[in-house]
Write a protein that holds these residues in place. Structure first.
Motif, mmCIF file in Angstrom:
data_model
loop_
_atom_site.group_PDB
_atom_site.id
_atom_site.type_symbol
_atom_site.label_atom_id
_atom_site.label_comp_id
_atom_site.label_asym_id
_atom_site.label_seq_id
_atom_site.Cartn_x
_atom_site.Cartn_y
_atom_site.Cartn_z
ATOM 1 N N TRP A 32 3.753 -9.236 -12.311
ATOM 2 C CA TRP A 32 4.774 -9.753 -11.404
ATOM 3 C C TRP A 32 6.160 -9.248 -11.786
ATOM 4 O O TRP A 32 6.947 -8.830 -10.941
ATOM 5 N N GLU A 33 6.452 -9.256 -13.082
ATOM 6 C CA GLU A 33 7.763 -8.779 -13.545
ATOM 7 C C GLU A 33 7.925 -7.289 -13.266
ATOM 8 O O GLU A 33 9.009 -6.823 -12.913
ATOM 9 N N GLU A 34 6.835 -6.528 -13.394
ATOM 10 C CA GLU A 34 6.897 -5.083 -13.130
ATOM 11 C C GLU A 34 7.074 -4.810 -11.629
ATOM 12 O O GLU A 34 7.826 -3.900 -11.241
ATOM 13 N N ILE A 35 6.409 -5.604 -10.806
ATOM 14 C CA ILE A 35 6.518 -5.419 -9.344
ATOM 15 C C ILE A 35 7.942 -5.663 -8.888
ATOM 16 O O ILE A 35 8.476 -4.943 -8.025
ATOM 17 N N ARG A 36 8.585 -6.652 -9.459
ATOM 18 C CA ARG A 36 9.935 -7.044 -9.024
ATOM 19 C C ARG A 36 10.980 -5.950 -9.251
ATOM 20 O O ARG A 36 12.045 -5.963 -8.632
ATOM 21 N N THR A 37 10.676 -4.992 -10.096
ATOM 22 C CA THR A 37 11.619 -3.891 -10.315
ATOM 23 C C THR A 37 11.514 -2.826 -9.225
ATOM 24 O O THR A 37 12.445 -2.028 -9.048
ATOM 25 N N ASN A 38 10.371 -2.780 -8.500
ATOM 26 C CA ASN A 38 10.125 -1.755 -7.461
ATOM 27 C C ASN A 38 10.259 -0.331 -8.017
ATOM 28 O O ASN A 38 10.596 0.594 -7.276
ATOM 29 N N GLU A 39 9.985 -0.161 -9.304
ATOM 30 C CA GLU A 39 10.167 1.148 -9.938
ATOM 31 C C GLU A 39 8.867 1.903 -10.153
ATOM 32 O O GLU A 39 8.870 3.003 -10.692
ATOM 33 N N GLN A 40 7.730 1.321 -9.776
ATOM 34 C CA GLN A 40 6.457 2.025 -9.957
ATOM 35 C C GLN A 40 5.451 1.574 -8.897
ATOM 36 O O GLN A 40 5.636 0.554 -8.244
ATOM 37 N N ILE A 41 4.399 2.381 -8.740
ATOM 38 C CA ILE A 41 3.342 2.059 -7.785
ATOM 39 C C ILE A 41 2.377 1.096 -8.457
ATOM 40 O O ILE A 41 1.712 1.439 -9.437
ATOM 41 N N ILE A 42 2.300 -0.103 -7.949
ATOM 42 C CA ILE A 42 1.394 -1.122 -8.488
ATOM 43 C C ILE A 42 0.545 -1.637 -7.330
ATOM 44 O O ILE A 42 1.066 -1.951 -6.258
ATOM 45 N N THR A 43 -0.763 -1.726 -7.568
ATOM 46 C CA THR A 43 -1.680 -2.137 -6.500
ATOM 47 C C THR A 43 -2.266 -3.512 -6.788
ATOM 48 O O THR A 43 -2.348 -3.943 -7.934
ATOM 49 N N CYS A 44 -2.678 -4.176 -5.715
ATOM 50 C CA CYS A 44 -3.290 -5.504 -5.835
ATOM 51 C C CYS A 44 -4.688 -5.357 -6.413
ATOM 52 O O CYS A 44 -5.476 -4.524 -5.945
ATOM 53 N N ARG A 45 -4.999 -6.175 -7.394
ATOM 54 C CA ARG A 45 -6.324 -6.091 -8.040
ATOM 55 C C ARG A 45 -7.437 -6.583 -7.115
ATOM 56 O O ARG A 45 -8.602 -6.314 -7.352
ATOM 57 N N SER A 46 -7.043 -7.291 -6.031
ATOM 58 C CA SER A 46 -8.042 -7.829 -5.110
ATOM 59 C C SER A 46 -8.250 -6.937 -3.883
ATOM 60 O O SER A 46 -9.379 -6.554 -3.583
ATOM 61 N N SER B 202 -3.675 -2.306 7.005
ATOM 62 C CA SER B 202 -2.381 -2.146 6.336
ATOM 63 C C SER B 202 -2.611 -1.687 4.901
ATOM 64 O O SER B 202 -3.647 -1.961 4.304
ATOM 65 N N VAL B 203 -1.606 -0.990 4.355
ATOM 66 C CA VAL B 203 -1.729 -0.456 2.997
ATOM 67 C C VAL B 203 -0.697 -1.097 2.072
ATOM 68 O O VAL B 203 -0.998 -1.426 0.925
ATOM 69 N N VAL B 204 0.507 -1.268 2.570
ATOM 70 C CA VAL B 204 1.597 -1.803 1.752
ATOM 71 C C VAL B 204 1.709 -3.307 1.989
ATOM 72 O O VAL B 204 1.697 -3.759 3.132
ATOM 73 N N ALA B 205 1.792 -4.072 0.905
ATOM 74 C CA ALA B 205 1.872 -5.528 1.019
ATOM 75 C C ALA B 205 3.055 -6.048 0.211
ATOM 76 O O ALA B 205 3.328 -5.563 -0.901
ATOM 77 N N GLU B 206 3.728 -7.027 0.756
ATOM 78 C CA GLU B 206 4.839 -7.643 0.026
ATOM 79 C C GLU B 206 4.293 -8.587 -1.036
ATOM 80 O O GLU B 206 3.302 -9.295 -0.818
ATOM 81 N N ALA B 207 4.933 -8.569 -2.179
ATOM 82 C CA ALA B 207 4.628 -9.535 -3.236
ATOM 83 C C ALA B 207 5.718 -10.603 -3.187
ATOM 84 O O ALA B 207 6.905 -10.294 -3.265
ATOM 85 N N ARG B 208 5.295 -11.846 -3.034
ATOM 86 C CA ARG B 208 6.265 -12.925 -2.920
ATOM 87 C C ARG B 208 5.711 -14.180 -3.583
ATOM 88 O O ARG B 208 4.523 -14.480 -3.456
ATOM 89 N N ALA C 197 -6.350 -3.984 -3.182
ATOM 90 C CA ALA C 197 -5.956 -2.586 -3.467
ATOM 91 C C ALA C 197 -4.717 -2.140 -2.704
ATOM 92 O O ALA C 197 -4.345 -0.967 -2.755
ATOM 93 N N ARG C 198 -4.035 -3.056 -2.007
ATOM 94 C CA ARG C 198 -2.809 -2.668 -1.319
ATOM 95 C C ARG C 198 -1.689 -2.406 -2.328
ATOM 96 O O ARG C 198 -1.706 -2.924 -3.445
ATOM 97 N N ILE C 199 -0.722 -1.611 -1.879
ATOM 98 C CA ILE C 199 0.406 -1.238 -2.747
ATOM 99 C C ILE C 199 1.515 -2.273 -2.591
ATOM 100 O O ILE C 199 1.941 -2.588 -1.476
ATOM 101 N N PHE C 200 1.985 -2.793 -3.721
ATOM 102 C CA PHE C 200 2.994 -3.849 -3.688
ATOM 103 C C PHE C 200 4.410 -3.307 -3.536
ATOM 104 O O PHE C 200 4.744 -2.234 -4.032
ATOM 105 N N TYR C 201 5.240 -4.106 -2.848
ATOM 106 C CA TYR C 201 6.688 -3.923 -2.918
ATOM 107 C C TYR C 201 7.306 -5.316 -2.978
ATOM 108 O O TYR C 201 6.676 -6.311 -2.587
ATOM 109 N N TYR C 202 8.519 -5.384 -3.486
ATOM 110 C CA TYR C 202 9.173 -6.685 -3.648
ATOM 111 C C TYR C 202 10.512 -6.672 -2.926
ATOM 112 O O TYR C 202 11.293 -5.731 -3.061
ATOM 113 N N ASP C 203 10.762 -7.729 -2.147
ATOM 114 C CA ASP C 203 12.028 -7.886 -1.442
ATOM 115 C C ASP C 203 12.645 -9.212 -1.874
ATOM 116 O O ASP C 203 12.184 -10.277 -1.448
#
Length: 261
Positions: free
Chosen positions: A210-224, A188-194, A226-232
Motif C-alpha cells: 500500500w505504501e509503495e502504491i501511494r507513491t505511483n512510482e512503479q508498476i504494481i499489480t493486484c495479487r487477486s 479493465s486493466v488499470v484499477a484505483e487503489a483506495r 492482476a490489474r495495475i494499481f494507481y493511487y489518487d
C-alpha cells in the motif's frame, strides 16, 4: 508518477473508447435492421389485406354468377311448366323453382355478408398503409442518422487508433505485455487503489504494498485480479477524527466521621 503507469492509464482510456465505438458501429445497422423488419411486417399486413379484398371480390363475383345461373333455371323451369302433361311433372318443376329461389336468397345473404366484411377489410388496408408510411419515414430517418453516426464514430476510431499507436511504443515491453494479457481477460486493466484495497475486486492490500502504491512510482499489480494499481490522493476519504476522551469527574473529598459523645 511513473512514466509507464501514466501512459498505461491513458492507453486504457483510449482502448475503452475504441471498444465502445466499435460496439456502437456494429450495433447501428442492427437497429436499422430491426426497424426494417417492422416495416416488412406492415408490408405483409398490406399484402394480406389486399389479398382479403381480392378474395372478397372474387367470392362476390362467383355468388353473383350463381344467382344469375339459378335465375336462368327458374325461367327455364317456368317455360317447361306450361307444356307438361301431368301434375307430377308440374310439381317436380315447381319444386326445382323453389329450390333455385332458396339458393338465390342464400347467395344474396352471402353477398351482403361479404359486402359488410369488405368495409372491415378496406379499413384494415388503410390502417396498414398509414402505418407503413409512418414506418417508412422512420426507417429513412434512422438510416440517415445511422450513416451520420457511423461516419462520426469511424472518424473517432481513426483518431483513437492513431493515439493508441503513439502510446504503445513508449511503454516498457514487460508492462505492455502484462497490460495486453489482462485486457484479453477483463474489461479493465488499470484499477484505483483506495482505502488500502483494490477498487476493482475489493481485495485488501498489504501495508507495505500500500505504501509503495501511494507513491505511483512503479508498476504494481493486484495479487487477486492482476490489474495495475494507481493511487489518487484526491479520492482518498479523510481519516476519521480522533475520538474525544470522556472528562473524568474529580473525586469528592472524604469527610471524617465525628465520634459519638
Amino acid at each position: 508518477m511513473n512514466a509507464d503507469l501514466e501512459k498505461l492509464i491513458e492507453l486504457e482510456k483510449v482502448d475503452r473508447e475504441i471498444s465502445r465505438l466499435t460496439e456502437e458501429v456494429a450495433a447501428l445497422p442492427k437497429r436499422v435492421a430491426a426497424i426494417e423488419e417492422k416495416l416488412a411486417t406492415h408490408q405483409a399486413e398490406i399484402e394480406k389485406a389486399k389479398a382479403a379484398i381480392k378474395n372478397n371480390e372474387a367470392g362476390r363475383r362467383k355468388l353473383e354468377a350463381d344467382i344469375q345461373g339459378f335465375q336462368q333455371k327458374i325461367v327455364k323451369y317456368r317455360e317447361q311448366s306450361s307444356s307438361v302433361k301431368t301434375n307430377d311433372e308440374y310439381r317436380a318443376l315447381m319444386h326445382e323453382v323453389e329450390f333455385a329461389e332458396r339458393e338465390i336468397r342464400s347467395c344474396e345473404d352471402k353477398v351482403l355478408e361479404l359486402m359488410i366484411l369488405l368495409e372491415t377489410e378496406e379499413k384494415a388496408l388503410k390502417t396498414a398503409e398509414a402505418q407503413l408510411k409512418t414506418e417508412a419515414a422512420e426507417v429513412e430517418k434512422e438510416k440517415i442518422e445511422t450513416r451520420t453516426r457511423t461516419a462520426e464514430d469511424e472518424k473517432l476510431l481513426g483518431e483513437f487508433g492513431e493515439k493508441r499507436s503513439q502510446l504503445r511504443p513508449g511503454v516498457n515491453d514487460s508492462a505492455l505485455a502484462h497490460y495486453d494479457r489482462v485486457l484479453r481477460q477483463r474489461k479493465s486493466v488499470v484499477a484505483e487503489a483506495r482505502s488500502q484495497k483494490c477498487m476493482a475486486c475489493f481485495v485488501m492490500i498489504p501495508p507495505q504494498t500500500w505504501e509503495e502504491i501511494r507513491t505511483n512510482e512503479q508498476i504494481i499489480t493486484c495479487r487477486s485480479c492482476a490489474r495495475i494499481f494507481y493511487y489518487d490522493p484526491a479520492n482518498e476519504p479523510p481519516p476519521d477524527p480522533p475520538k474525544k476522551k470522556a472528562k473524568t469527574q474529580p473525586a469528592e473529598p472524604e469527610t471524617e466521621a465525628t465520634p459519638a459523645p
